[in-house]
Design an enzyme around this catalytic site. Sequence first.
Site, short mmCIF file in Angstrom:
data_model
loop_
_atom_site.label_atom_id
_atom_site.label_comp_id
_atom_site.label_asym_id
_atom_site.label_seq_id
_atom_site.Cartn_x
_atom_site.Cartn_y
_atom_site.Cartn_z
N LYS A 98 0.83 -1.22 0.00
CA LYS A 98 0.00 0.00 0.00
C LYS A 98 0.86 1.27 0.00
O LYS A 98 0.49 2.28 -0.57
CB LYS A 98 -0.98 -0.01 1.18
CG LYS A 98 -2.09 -1.02 0.99
CD LYS A 98 -3.40 -0.63 1.64
CE LYS A 98 -4.49 -1.57 1.16
NZ LYS A 98 -5.77 -1.41 1.77
N LYS A 111 -3.73 -10.42 -6.96
CA LYS A 111 -5.09 -10.69 -6.47
C LYS A 111 -6.11 -9.71 -7.01
O LYS A 111 -5.79 -8.56 -7.29
CB LYS A 111 -5.07 -10.75 -4.94
CG LYS A 111 -5.62 -9.57 -4.20
CD LYS A 111 -5.60 -9.80 -2.70
CE LYS A 111 -5.84 -8.48 -1.97
NZ LYS A 111 -7.21 -8.13 -1.70
N LYS A 150 -10.56 -4.82 -4.87
CA LYS A 150 -11.77 -4.02 -5.06
C LYS A 150 -11.50 -2.53 -5.26
O LYS A 150 -12.43 -1.79 -5.60
CB LYS A 150 -12.76 -4.24 -3.91
CG LYS A 150 -12.41 -3.63 -2.57
CD LYS A 150 -13.43 -4.15 -1.56
CE LYS A 150 -13.44 -3.40 -0.27
NZ LYS A 150 -12.15 -3.20 0.37
P1 ATP Z 1 -8.67 -2.71 -0.82
O1 ATP Z 1 -7.62 -2.74 -1.86
O2 ATP Z 1 -9.75 -1.73 -1.07
O3 ATP Z 1 -8.12 -2.66 0.58
P2 ATP Z 1 -9.40 -5.60 -0.95
O4 ATP Z 1 -9.99 -6.10 -2.24
O5 ATP Z 1 -8.04 -6.08 -0.59
O6 ATP Z 1 -9.53 -4.05 -0.94
P3 ATP Z 1 -10.39 -5.93 1.68
O7 ATP Z 1 -11.34 -4.97 2.28
O8 ATP Z 1 -8.96 -5.74 2.06
O9 ATP Z 1 -10.45 -5.99 0.14
O10 ATP Z 1 -10.83 -7.40 2.01
C1 ATP Z 1 -12.05 -7.80 2.56
C2 ATP Z 1 -12.07 -9.31 2.70
O11 ATP Z 1 -12.10 -9.92 1.42
C3 ATP Z 1 -10.83 -9.87 3.41
O12 ATP Z 1 -11.18 -10.98 4.20
C4 ATP Z 1 -9.95 -10.28 2.26
O13 ATP Z 1 -9.04 -11.28 2.63
C5 ATP Z 1 -10.99 -10.78 1.27
N1 ATP Z 1 -10.50 -10.65 -0.09
C6 ATP Z 1 -10.12 -9.50 -0.72
N2 ATP Z 1 -9.73 -9.74 -1.98
C7 ATP Z 1 -9.84 -11.08 -2.15
C8 ATP Z 1 -9.56 -11.95 -3.25
N3 ATP Z 1 -9.10 -11.50 -4.41
N4 ATP Z 1 -9.79 -13.27 -3.10
C9 ATP Z 1 -10.27 -13.76 -1.94
N5 ATP Z 1 -10.54 -12.99 -0.87
C10 ATP Z 1 -10.33 -11.67 -0.95
#
Ligand code: ATP
Length: 334
Positions: A112, A194, A197
């Site tokens: 990040k 990965k 979002k």
């Molecule tokens: P950001 O980049 O906005 O922080 P993010 O996609 O990493 O977003 P988080 O809010 O960090 O999402 O994650 C929320 C939940 O979803 C966590 O338990 C995380 O492990 C899970 N998660 C996020 N991305 C994935 C993915 N690509 N596959 C499986 N689980 C995921």
Amino acid sequence: MKKVVLSGVAPTGTLTIGNYLGALKNWKEMQKDYDCLFMIVDMHAITVRQDPSSLYNRCISFATQYLACGIDPQESTIFIQSSVSAHSELAWILSCFTHLGELNRMTQFKSKAKRYSSNINAGLYTYPVLMAADILLYQTDIVPIGEDQKQHLELTRDIAQRFNNLYGEVFKLPEPYISQMGARIMSLLDPTRKMDKSDSNPNNYIALLDEPDVVRKKIRHAVTDSGSEIRVDERKPGISNLLTIYSCLSEQPVSKLEERFAEKGYASFKEELAELIIQTLKPIQKEYRRLMDNRDYVIDLLQEGAKKARTRAERTLREVKKRIGFLYLTQDQQ
Ligand code: ATP
Ligand code: LTN
């Protein structure tokens, strides 16, 4: 007494099928057997700059998507992190029991910091301590998370253990729950990283609220690999990722899918996958729209959730303060 499950998602970007398969789908399945708390972690979200009205609306939208995905407010507690002030209070205390070396090792911070290089703030750095507070406040047994959060959970356990060694058994040591499948859904255009979002290119993810035509287009354009075989293989990250998504959504083992698609080409596999995603999202989107027309109902639920969470969090916080030696006077003792 049921075991306590707690998890959360930051209200940033847009919920994706990665979040659904890594988190929300498991939450839904766990709520029957466990005492569940599900948060929208808005305090974590502000470690990256947020536009106030978008953050506000996204919190409501995410809560509504939790409900639409099957989180039942009669069974589970849904709340917004910032509405329970014990989270910040415990985070401060725990930060005094966390070593810089530990935070320096966090891979999410490193990635990040690279991505948001113009705003590497202290909150981004101490993010895992706030997450530890979230978890430890509720005497959580199990934390369902995706693979990427495993390191944060290990740190949470280390902090809890350190505190318990000094002050007695105050915190329960939480265990991660990382499902075998779906714990790491990859980006559609770059399957070596990965699905995220907050990705600036929406073609990298399928959002829970994507319209059918958008889903079809994104899956059609998803990167596949050379050759034409439909099988999981680490040299074929694109098709492996799509097979994983198919397998998680249909709840069929990959081996069965490999058999079923043995004679088919990428195009028809992708077409079927897109339809499966569309059918999965359809009832979620319908329920989402219905609930969004009743925003006041969702806001009331969040208020109820916060009330329940506050009472529970306060119990642990009070114990922590007592053990540390803080002069802790409740209203009625004063
Ligand atoms: P950001 O980049 O906005 O922080 P993010 O996609 O990493 O977003 P988080 O809010 O960090 O999402 O994650 C929320 C939940 O979803 C966590 O338990 C995380 O492990 C899970 N998660 C996020 N991305 C994935 C993915 N690509 N596959 C499986 N689980 C995921
Ligand atoms: N850091 C987590 C979100 C999160 C969380 C939590 C998850 C914050 N607090 C407590 C489980 C339990 C993430 O997924 N980015």
